[in-house]
Design a protein around this motif. Structure first.
Motif, PDB file in Angstrom:
ATOM      1  N   GLY A   1      75.258  56.022  19.780  1.00 57.81           N
ATOM      2  CA  GLY A   1      74.947  55.624  18.406  1.00 57.81           C
ATOM      3  C   GLY A   1      75.847  54.467  17.986  1.00 57.81           C
TER       4      GLY A   1
ATOM      5  N   THR B   1      70.317  58.920  10.936  1.00 57.18           N
ATOM      6  CA  THR B   1      70.555  60.018  11.886  1.00 57.18           C
ATOM      7  C   THR B   1      70.320  61.394  11.243  1.00 57.18           C
ATOM      8  OG1 THR B   1      72.177  58.628  13.015  1.00 57.18           O
ATOM      9  CG2 THR B   1      72.237  60.971  13.515  1.00 57.18           C
TER      10      THR B   1
ATOM     11  N   SER C   1      71.964  57.751  15.824  1.00 54.71           N
ATOM     12  CA  SER C   1      72.646  58.338  16.959  1.00 54.71           C
ATOM     13  C   SER C   1      71.652  59.355  17.517  1.00 54.71           C
ATOM     14  CB  SER C   1      73.927  59.048  16.517  1.00 54.71           C
ATOM     15  OG  SER C   1      74.337  59.907  17.568  1.00 54.71           O
TER      16      SER C   1
ATOM     17  N   TYR D   1      79.554  56.693   8.048  1.00 51.28           N
ATOM     18  CA  TYR D   1      80.220  57.381   9.167  1.00 51.28           C
ATOM     19  C   TYR D   1      81.568  56.698   9.503  1.00 51.28           C
ATOM     20  CZ  TYR D   1      80.726  58.863  14.062  1.00 51.28           C
ATOM     21  OH  TYR D   1      81.200  59.345  15.256  1.00 51.28           O
TER      22      TYR D   1
ATOM     23  N   GLU E   1      73.471  54.367   4.765  1.00 59.41           N
ATOM     24  CA  GLU E   1      73.373  55.637   5.498  1.00 59.41           C
ATOM     25  C   GLU E   1      72.993  56.681   4.446  1.00 59.41           C
ATOM     26  OE1 GLU E   1      76.869  56.655   7.932  1.00 59.41           O
ATOM     27  OE2 GLU E   1      76.456  58.750   7.450  1.00 59.41           O
TER      28      GLU E   1
ATOM     29  N   ILE F   1      74.613  61.442  25.028  1.00 58.05           N
ATOM     30  CA  ILE F   1      75.121  60.498  24.030  1.00 58.05           C
ATOM     31  C   ILE F   1      74.195  59.293  24.099  1.00 58.05           C
ATOM     32  CG2 ILE F   1      77.036  58.941  23.427  1.00 58.05           C
ATOM     33  CD1 ILE F   1      77.871  61.791  22.944  1.00 58.05           C
ATOM     34  N   ALA F   2      73.601  58.924  22.976  1.00 55.68           N
ATOM     35  CA  ALA F   2      72.630  57.818  22.964  1.00 55.68           C
ATOM     36  C   ALA F   2      72.436  57.306  21.548  1.00 55.68           C
ATOM     37  CB  ALA F   2      71.292  58.313  23.523  1.00 55.68           C
TER      38      ALA F   2
ATOM     39  N   SER G   1      72.421  61.243  19.801  1.00 56.93           N
ATOM     40  CA  SER G   1      73.272  62.341  20.287  1.00 56.93           C
ATOM     41  C   SER G   1      73.118  63.580  19.398  1.00 56.93           C
ATOM     42  CB  SER G   1      74.744  61.911  20.289  1.00 56.93           C
ATOM     43  OG  SER G   1      74.895  60.563  20.661  1.00 56.93           O
ATOM     44  N   LYS G   2      72.448  63.432  18.251  1.00 55.51           N
ATOM     45  CA  LYS G   2      72.290  64.557  17.300  1.00 55.51           C
ATOM     46  C   LYS G   2      70.897  65.188  17.496  1.00 55.51           C
ATOM     47  CE  LYS G   2      76.082  62.597  15.986  1.00 55.51           C
ATOM     48  NZ  LYS G   2      77.303  62.953  16.675  1.00 55.51           N
TER      49      LYS G   2
ATOM     50  N   TRP H   1      77.051  67.233  15.771  1.00 52.14           N
ATOM     51  CA  TRP H   1      76.108  68.091  15.059  1.00 52.14           C
ATOM     52  C   TRP H   1      74.701  67.799  15.574  1.00 52.14           C
ATOM     53  CZ3 TRP H   1      73.018  64.788  11.882  1.00 52.14           C
ATOM     54  CH2 TRP H   1      73.572  63.531  11.625  1.00 52.14           C
TER      55      TRP H   1
ATOM     56  N   SER I   1      77.689  60.320   5.231  1.00 56.11           N
ATOM     57  CA  SER I   1      78.487  61.331   5.937  1.00 56.11           C
ATOM     58  C   SER I   1      79.351  62.163   4.983  1.00 56.11           C
ATOM     59  CB  SER I   1      79.383  60.648   6.970  1.00 56.11           C
ATOM     60  OG  SER I   1      78.600  60.187   8.048  1.00 56.11           O
TER      61      SER I   1
HETATM   62  C1  LIG Z   1      75.856  59.443  10.968  1.00 50.07           C
HETATM   63  C2  LIG Z   1      76.301  59.038  12.332  1.00 50.07           C
HETATM   64  N1  LIG Z   1      75.995  57.823  12.783  1.00 50.07           N
HETATM   65  C3  LIG Z   1      76.380  57.394  14.005  1.00 50.07           C
HETATM   66  C4  LIG Z   1      77.136  58.214  14.831  1.00 50.07           C
HETATM   67  C5  LIG Z   1      77.605  57.683  16.151  1.00 50.07           C
HETATM   68  O1  LIG Z   1      76.842  58.194  17.193  1.00 50.07           O
HETATM   69  P1  LIG Z   1      77.388  58.385  18.691  1.00 50.07           P
HETATM   70  O2  LIG Z   1      78.393  59.491  18.648  1.00 50.07           O
HETATM   71  O3  LIG Z   1      76.141  58.705  19.446  1.00 50.07           O
HETATM   72  O4  LIG Z   1      78.004  57.105  19.108  1.00 50.07           O
HETATM   73  C6  LIG Z   1      77.450  59.507  14.412  1.00 50.07           C
HETATM   74  C7  LIG Z   1      78.207  60.408  15.304  1.00 50.07           C
HETATM   75  O5  LIG Z   1      78.699  61.456  14.897  1.00 50.07           O
HETATM   76  C8  LIG Z   1      77.050  59.926  13.123  1.00 50.07           C
HETATM   77  O6  LIG Z   1      77.381  61.131  12.639  1.00 50.07           O
END
Ligand SMILES: Cc1ncc(COP(=O)(O)O)c(C=O)c1O
Length: 395
Positions: free
Chosen positions: A86, A186, A206, A111, A155, A218-219, A208-209, A339, A159
């Protein structure tokens, strides 16, 4: 896959991709670094459309392309580009739109590593100017626009505190001033929120969630118009080289087949957990956009069609000792960062935040040492609520 099908059908089916693979119900992984051609003319022809023709996997790979096409379709974007994380996608987006001396408007609560990228990299190395805003009011953005403003980075929900921005109104304002807009989507996933349809130029995830959903990849991805994504492909993607691996893309394709089922269950569980916490005597405040009592519930309902499983809350008795006791008393909610996977997780921003930021910065972001974040997974919701209840009793 035909655009007239519903998105859950589009995510499940790989029919079109299978024409060259013996009808395999799951498409193969093209675990190749390069692709060969039978003549000078053939490879020369491939170079005419490097985005769609696999030549070298740092640029394009068929398995990665399949996942990109699915994500673009889901988000109602023309095309997508998958990255190694991400943060690789976030970095590519910011580096694409911003040059030395430009001005960026973003949120106090985006974030943490995205803020570090801005402060420690863009400001420090490229003299980029930045305005951090609360973002809940369009005026926040309007009054900070300067002649050199090139990007509004959003965003929504943001976060930890989960504040929303009015995406359609900000996109309209940005277009009027010829400012690009990029948004980290995300939290909601492209299933529950479609920023491109609201006028945002570039959607970021991301993967990865929830998109990965099983805490095993992880992507990251950027989604938008062909013109914008092709420009990013040739510069920030190919040159910086933070590409997605074919194996990761294959895992992602697998995950997308169950995205709508998983998101439905995350939402059901999270709404029940949020209501339980909201009504509990020991809880001061719950930050979850799906709660009717959430201050921006109306906007949430207007621009999202569903709610995912990540929320934060504060205990009434908010000493750090009690927050620690609460976290340590949980059994099903495992302690961990990240998460959006199948498993329920708990994390407190105070664990790492105060090591990376000063107490003032922490407070400026609206985060307190009593904040607790949970990612509600796919377990039985009664077990999850019982686990939270036990931990609340322990304090
Ligand atoms: C809202 C948000 N954006 C971007 C990311 C970054 O993603 P990555 O961990 O895949 O690099 C995260 C990771 O926790 C996130 O919570």
């Amino acid at each position: 896959m035909d655009d007239t099908f519903h998105s859950d059908t589009q995510m499940v089916s790989d029919v079109q991709q299978n024409t060259d693979s013996f009808g395999a119900v799951v498409p193969p992984i093209y675990q190749n670094s390069l692709f060969t051609f039978d003549s000078w003319q053939a490879i020369e022809h491939a170079f005419e459309d490097k985005v769609n023709n696999p030549i070298y996997t740092r640029g394009t790979n068929p398995t990665v392309r399949m996942a990109e096409q699915k994500l673009a379709q889901l988000a109602h974007g023309e095309t997508a580009k998958l990255f190694a994380s991400g943060m690789a996608a976030v970095s590519a987006a910011m580096l694409h739109f911003l040059s030395a001396g430009d001005h960026l408007i973003t949120l106090k609560n985006t974030y943490g590593p995205s803020i570090s990228l801005i402060n420690d990299f863009l400001i420090a190395k490229f003299n980029i100017e930045v305005s951090y805003v609360d973002g809940t009011d369009v005026e926040d953005f309007k009054k900070h626009i300067r002649p050199n403003t090139k990007l509004i980075y959003l965003e929504s929900p943001s976060s930890v505190v989960f504040k929303l921005q009015d995406l359609a109104a900000i996109a309209k304002l940005a277009k009027k001033h010829q400012i690009a807009t990029a948004m980290d989507n995300t939290w909601a996933t492209p299933l529950f929120q479609k920023p491109l349809s609201l006028g945002i130029d570039l959607e970021i995830h991301s993967c990865s969630k929830y998109l990965g959903g099983h805490s095993d990849i992880i992507a990251g991805v950027l989604i938008g118009s062909e013109q914008l994504l092709n420009a990013i492909h040739f510069r920030e993607y190919e040159l910086l080289g933070a590409k997605m691996a074919p194996m990761e893309a294959w895992f992602l394709l697998r995950s997308l087949r169950t995205l709508s089922l998983r998101m439905e269950k995350h939402q059901q569980n999270a709404l029940k957990v949020a209501n339980f916490l909201h009504q509990h005597d020991g809880i001061e405040k719950v930050n979850y956009p799906g709660l009717v009592s959430f201050p921006q519930y109306k906007l949430a309902n207007k621009q999202m069609t569903g709610y995912s499983g990540l929320m934060s809350f504060q205990l009434k008795t908010c000493t750090l000792t009690q927050v620690k006791l609460f976290v340590n008393s949980l059994q099903l909610f495992q302690i961990g960062v990240s998460w959006g996977g199948h498993e329920s997780l708990v994390y407190a921003p105070a664990i790492s935040g105060l090591k990376e930021q000063s107490a003032e910065q922490f407070e400026q972001m609206g985060i307190s040492t009593s904040d607790i974040r949970i990612s509600v997974g796919l377990e039985n919701v009664e077990d999850l609520i019982a686990d939270l209840d036990n931990a609340l009793q322990a304090i």
